[in-house]
Design an enzyme around this catalytic site. Structure first.
Site, PDB file in Angstrom:
ATOM      1  N   LYS A 162     -31.197  88.651 104.316  1.00 40.95           N
ATOM      2  CA  LYS A 162     -30.533  88.393 105.589  1.00 40.95           C
ATOM      3  C   LYS A 162     -29.677  89.611 105.910  1.00 40.95           C
ATOM      4  O   LYS A 162     -28.564  89.768 105.431  1.00 40.95           O
ATOM      5  CB  LYS A 162     -29.661  87.135 105.495  1.00 40.95           C
ATOM      6  CG  LYS A 162     -29.463  86.395 106.837  1.00 40.95           C
ATOM      7  CD  LYS A 162     -28.736  87.194 107.913  1.00 40.95           C
ATOM      8  CE  LYS A 162     -27.245  87.232 107.668  1.00 40.95           C
ATOM      9  NZ  LYS A 162     -26.517  87.936 108.796  1.00 40.95           N
TER      10      LYS A 162
ATOM     11  N   GLY B 118     -20.249  92.367 101.208  1.00 46.31           N
ATOM     12  CA  GLY B 118     -19.524  92.041 102.435  1.00 46.31           C
ATOM     13  C   GLY B 118     -18.046  91.896 102.160  1.00 46.31           C
ATOM     14  O   GLY B 118     -17.531  92.317 101.121  1.00 46.31           O
TER      15      GLY B 118
ATOM     16  N   THR C 185     -14.396  90.028 101.400  1.00 42.40           N
ATOM     17  CA  THR C 185     -14.018  89.106 100.337  1.00 42.40           C
ATOM     18  C   THR C 185     -14.103  87.656 100.786  1.00 42.40           C
ATOM     19  O   THR C 185     -14.572  86.790 100.028  1.00 42.40           O
ATOM     20  CB  THR C 185     -12.602  89.438  99.838  1.00 42.40           C
ATOM     21  OG1 THR C 185     -12.629  90.751  99.248  1.00 42.40           O
ATOM     22  CG2 THR C 185     -12.123  88.440  98.804  1.00 42.40           C
ATOM     23  N   GLU C 186     -13.694  87.351 102.002  1.00 45.12           N
ATOM     24  CA  GLU C 186     -13.755  85.959 102.465  1.00 45.12           C
ATOM     25  C   GLU C 186     -15.198  85.502 102.627  1.00 45.12           C
ATOM     26  O   GLU C 186     -15.531  84.357 102.309  1.00 45.12           O
ATOM     27  CB  GLU C 186     -12.978  85.800 103.764  1.00 45.12           C
ATOM     28  CG  GLU C 186     -11.472  85.905 103.580  1.00 45.12           C
ATOM     29  CD  GLU C 186     -10.949  84.990 102.472  1.00 45.12           C
ATOM     30  OE1 GLU C 186     -11.303  83.791 102.461  1.00 45.12           O
ATOM     31  OE2 GLU C 186     -10.195  85.478 101.610  1.00 45.12           O
TER      32      GLU C 186
ATOM     33  N   GLY D   7     -17.676  86.609 100.865  1.00 45.99           N
ATOM     34  CA  GLY D   7     -18.150  86.426  99.502  1.00 45.99           C
ATOM     35  C   GLY D   7     -17.653  85.139  98.889  1.00 45.99           C
ATOM     36  O   GLY D   7     -18.385  84.450  98.164  1.00 45.99           O
TER      37      GLY D   7
ATOM     38  N   GLU E 273      -7.566  95.862 104.052  1.00 44.56           N
ATOM     39  CA  GLU E 273      -8.729  96.718 104.287  1.00 44.56           C
ATOM     40  C   GLU E 273      -8.961  96.864 105.786  1.00 44.56           C
ATOM     41  O   GLU E 273      -9.092  95.869 106.508  1.00 44.56           O
ATOM     42  CB  GLU E 273      -9.970  96.110 103.621  1.00 44.56           C
ATOM     43  CG  GLU E 273     -11.198  96.988 103.716  1.00 44.56           C
ATOM     44  CD  GLU E 273     -12.386  96.411 102.962  1.00 44.56           C
ATOM     45  OE1 GLU E 273     -13.180  97.199 102.432  1.00 44.56           O
ATOM     46  OE2 GLU E 273     -12.519  95.172 102.909  1.00 44.56           O
TER      47      GLU E 273
END
Length: 511
Positions: free
Chosen positions: A187, A240, A242-243, A245, A397
């Site tokens: 994806k 990607g 952190t959230e 992930g 970030e």
């Protein structure tokens, strides 16, 4: 000629592309489509299908059939390795097309795209070599037993990729997937799906069996969610934020799928007074602004020892202001746009935050005047000085051409500031003291460390982070081995009679 090739030649004419499932691009008739935008111009260059959960299920079922088929699942190891090497050759033969398509779709300067993607075919060759060299273990055990392991491919791999390095990041997981004998559903980011779709088409034409590599386009909240939580996947690989992930990893964990997650970062770069300052500044500009700063290992925090602090700030600001921002297809362009209008606003929002927090803006922080009417999503390379470790711009970030400079006094200070972050993907140190370099590399909390360098990677060198920067490793034997599950086999070689329930067998072995 492929429609993807025509797209580059005639980018003013949007084209529609279907999902790639079971060896072919699917029809777009009657499907909800979503636009693909060129970040350098803001123009719609293509449309792709907005996949839903039913599409994801169809792709996973195709991957499962291929995994269990004689054509792929029953393919001999040497034959599979020869095929993976052939795929590398096919990709290499189409590099010029892939360079142009990726530059069009994600806006990185063509010089950067060439330098990065030209090395991607070797990922397939490296993993094919690991597959050929693989040996299962024989385990010495007590008694008359022969024990050994069989390593078996884990199964169907869900591969969720980001916009910043579309082809590289897809292939660093497609390569071990294919070499191990697994199958996959990829994806890609909804912003940059084109090179992944084209690669699937090229590999099918080169003889990769149907269903081994499938591509579903769509939004993360729908297609990505459906893929991560599908009970038919055996492994999730995601690069990607952190959230993202955390959400995808939690969903995959409910089905006990194994995971490799490369997530956010806020890379510290320690610059000591005994280093070559000009060289350190060159690496600072490279680390902070390559890919328009849209890399998880962006040199986001420069920690500079006070004796060279002012010199470093002045020289880095001058380098940032001199970087040529513009059309990514021009060979003289040194930095392209960020990926979207939303990302540009995010970067400019952090500029306002930095100013409000009292940091000193020494370069950039604005849209280039000469590109203000281009339609593209350009922003000047941005440098803040006199930053403290507690400031928002030193902790969050940004994912854009944005870096901060923080002063420090001692080696202990540098290490404390570097480790004062929820992230731990990468770090770098610039020093002429070899002992200090090794001390810093050992004690900094990061999965990747560069000494007097930045952003270097090799197919054989493991890549991944600690803390909120993810779990698992990509590249290297560590990544290849994670596509297998180990089966333990123990053979009784004694031939002696056995009766556990014999009341006189007092010395019978239970374990």
């Amino acid at each position: 000629m492929s429609a993807f090739t025509n797209l580059v030649a005639e980018s003013a004419t949007p084209r529609s592309f279907g999902l790639f499932i079971d060896g072919a691009l699917q029809s777009t008739a009657g499907r909800r489509m979503m636009p693909v935008i060129a970040p350098a111009t803001g123009e719609v260059i293509a449309e792709v299908v907005e996949a839903d959960a039913a599409d994801v299920d169809l792709a996973i079922r195709a991957a499962r059939r291929a995994f269990e088929s004689d054509e792929w699942g029953g393919m001999a190891l040497r034959a599979r390795c020869r095929l993976v090497n052939r795929l590398a050759d096919v990709m290499e033969a189409h590099l010029e097309e892939l360079f142009a398509l990726e530059t069009l779709n994600n806006g990185r300067p063509i010089r950067e795209t060439r330098a990065q993607i030209a090395r991607v075919p070797d990922l397939f060759r490296y993993n094919a070599g690991l597959a050929m060299a693989r040996r299962d273990s024989v385990i010495p055990v007590e008694g008359d037993y022969h024990a050994f392991t069989n390593r078996l491919p884990v199964g169907v791999v869900a591969n969720v990729t980001p916009f910043n390095h579309p082809l590289l990041i897809a292939c660093r997981n497609i390569a071990p997937t294919l070499a191990s004998g697994c199958t996959t559903v990829v994806k890609p980011s909804e912003l940059t799906p084109l090179t992944t779709l084209r690669l699937a088409e090229l590999f099918a034409e080169a003889g990769l069996p149907a269903g081994v590599l499938n591509v579903v386009t769509g939004y993360g909240a729908v297609a990505g969610k459906a893929l991560s939580e599908h009970p038919g996947i055996n492994k999730l690989v995601l690069t990607g934020g952190t959230e993202s992930g955390r959400a995808a990893g939690s969903a995959a964990a409910r089905n006990f799928a194994s995971q490799t997650l490369e997530l956010g970062g806020k890379t510290p770069v320690a610059v000591f007074a005994d280093c070559d300052v000009d060289r350190a500044v060159s690496y600072a500009a490279f680390g902070a602004f390559v890919g328009a700063g849209q890399t998880c290992v962006c040199a986001a925090r420069h920690l500079v020892q006070r004796p060279v602090y002012d010199e470093f700030v002045a020289k880095l600001a001058a380098r940032a202001e001199a970087i040529r921002v513009g059309d990514p297809f021009e060979m003289t362009t040194q930095m392209g746009p960020v990926i979207s209008a939303r990302q540009r606003e995010r970067v400019l929002g952090f500029v306002e935050t930095g100013l409000a927090e009292g940091a000193r803006l020494v370069a950039g922080g604005r849209v280039p005047e000469e590109l203000g009417n281009s339609g593209g999503f350009f922003v000047r390379p941005t440098v803040f000085a006199d930053v403290t470790p507690e400031m928002t711009i030193a902790r969050e970030e940004v994912f854009g051409p944005f870096t901060v400079v923080i002063p420090f006094d001692t080696e202990e200070d540098a290490l404390r500031i570097a480790n004062d972050s929820p992230y731990g993907l990468a770090a770098a140190v610039h020093t002429g003291d070899v002992a200090r370099a090794h001390r810093f590399a050992r004690n900094v909390q990061a999965g990747i460390v560069w000494i007097n360098d930045h952003h270097r990677v090799d197919a054989a060198s493991p890549w991944g982070g600690v803390k909120l920067s993810g779990i698992g490793r990509e590249f290297g034997e560590e990544a290849f081995n994670a596509y297998f599950t180990a089966k333990a086999v123990m053979v009784n070689t004694s031939g002696a009679p056995f009766d556990w329930y014999d009341p006189y067998a007092l010395d019978a072995r239970l374990n």
